[in-house]
Scaffold this motif. Structure first.
Motif, mmCIF file in Angstrom:
data_model
loop_
_atom_site.group_PDB
_atom_site.id
_atom_site.type_symbol
_atom_site.label_atom_id
_atom_site.label_comp_id
_atom_site.label_asym_id
_atom_site.label_seq_id
_atom_site.Cartn_x
_atom_site.Cartn_y
_atom_site.Cartn_z
ATOM 1 N N ARG A 139 0.852 -1.185 0.000
ATOM 2 C CA ARG A 139 0.000 0.000 0.000
ATOM 3 C C ARG A 139 0.890 1.238 0.000
ATOM 4 O O ARG A 139 1.842 1.344 0.762
ATOM 5 N N LYS A 167 -2.645 5.457 -0.855
ATOM 6 C CA LYS A 167 -3.591 4.364 -0.597
ATOM 7 C C LYS A 167 -3.754 3.407 -1.773
ATOM 8 O O LYS A 167 -4.467 2.423 -1.674
ATOM 9 N N ASP A 168 -3.138 3.697 -2.931
ATOM 10 C CA ASP A 168 -3.105 2.709 -4.012
ATOM 11 C C ASP A 168 -2.312 1.502 -3.517
ATOM 12 O O ASP A 168 -1.527 1.599 -2.576
ATOM 13 N N ILE A 169 -2.494 0.394 -4.178
ATOM 14 C CA ILE A 169 -1.705 -0.800 -3.881
ATOM 15 C C ILE A 169 -0.885 -1.115 -5.120
ATOM 16 O O ILE A 169 -1.439 -1.304 -6.201
#
Length: 190
Positions: free
Chosen positions: A108, A122-124
């Motif tokens: 993350r 908050k992207d993975i």
């Protein structure tokens, strides 16, 4: 009578909620099949198509294709396109993003240093573990004991870690630097 795709949809919904598949008897109640034989036949068909599999303890588990979803290829962001052109194939997100499960990790993202590369907080990121990378690849590096996500540039063989946000400066790593892996994909939840 419902189709196998409707049975599969019910099983996928159950799995999403409970993180396990129901027993044969519970499947019958879930999909509206009253005989054990018809439940066994339906499960057999879904196994043949690799949507279901059996664990060593004979319990059902998701098969190779259980998580496949329909993918559209001709979705225009401008003018609308006919619906029949939109859904063309099935795709498993896992098989699409992960080539080598043993050497792949999901991390993350924290921070905004890569926003101009389209990587948001908050992207993975999907990262394939490897200790080397090519010039221009986005890497996860260990720098002074901490992880960082940057674009790798090689200047006469020397690494430079570039942020993709003008508010941050490039980093010229010291000897306490290793590449943990290369970013091969991204997952974002809206």
């Amino acid at each position: 009578m419902p189709s196998d795709s409707q049975y599969l949809a019910a099983l996928r919904s159950y799995y999403a909620k409970h993180k396990t598949l129901p027993s044969y008897a519970a499947i019958g109640r879930l999909v509206g099949l009253s005989s054990k034989a018809s439940v066994a036949q339906m499960i057999g068909r879904l196994k043949e198509q690799q949507f279901l599999d059996s664990a060593p303890d004979r319990r059902l588990r998701p098969g190779k294709r259980f998580f496949e979803r329909s993918i559209g290829e001709n979705l225009h962001a401008g003018l609308p396109s006919p619906v029949e052109e939109a859904i063309l194939d099935d795709l498993s997100i896992d098989s699409y993003l992960i080539r080598d499960p043993t050497n792949t990790m999901l991390i993350r993202v924290k921070g905004d240093s890569m926003v101009d590369a389209g990587i948001l907080e908050k992207d993975i990121v999907v990262v394939e573990r490897q200790s080397t990378a090519l010039d221009g690849q986005i890497v996860v590096a260990v720098l002074e004991g901490e992880l960082t996500l940057k674009r790798l540039r090689l200047d006469q063989g020397r690494p430079i870690l570039l942020p993709e946000n003008q508010n941050y400066a490039a980093i010229q790593p010291t000897e306490d630097f290793t590449i943990l892996g290369v970013v091969v994909g991204l997952v974002r939840h809206y």
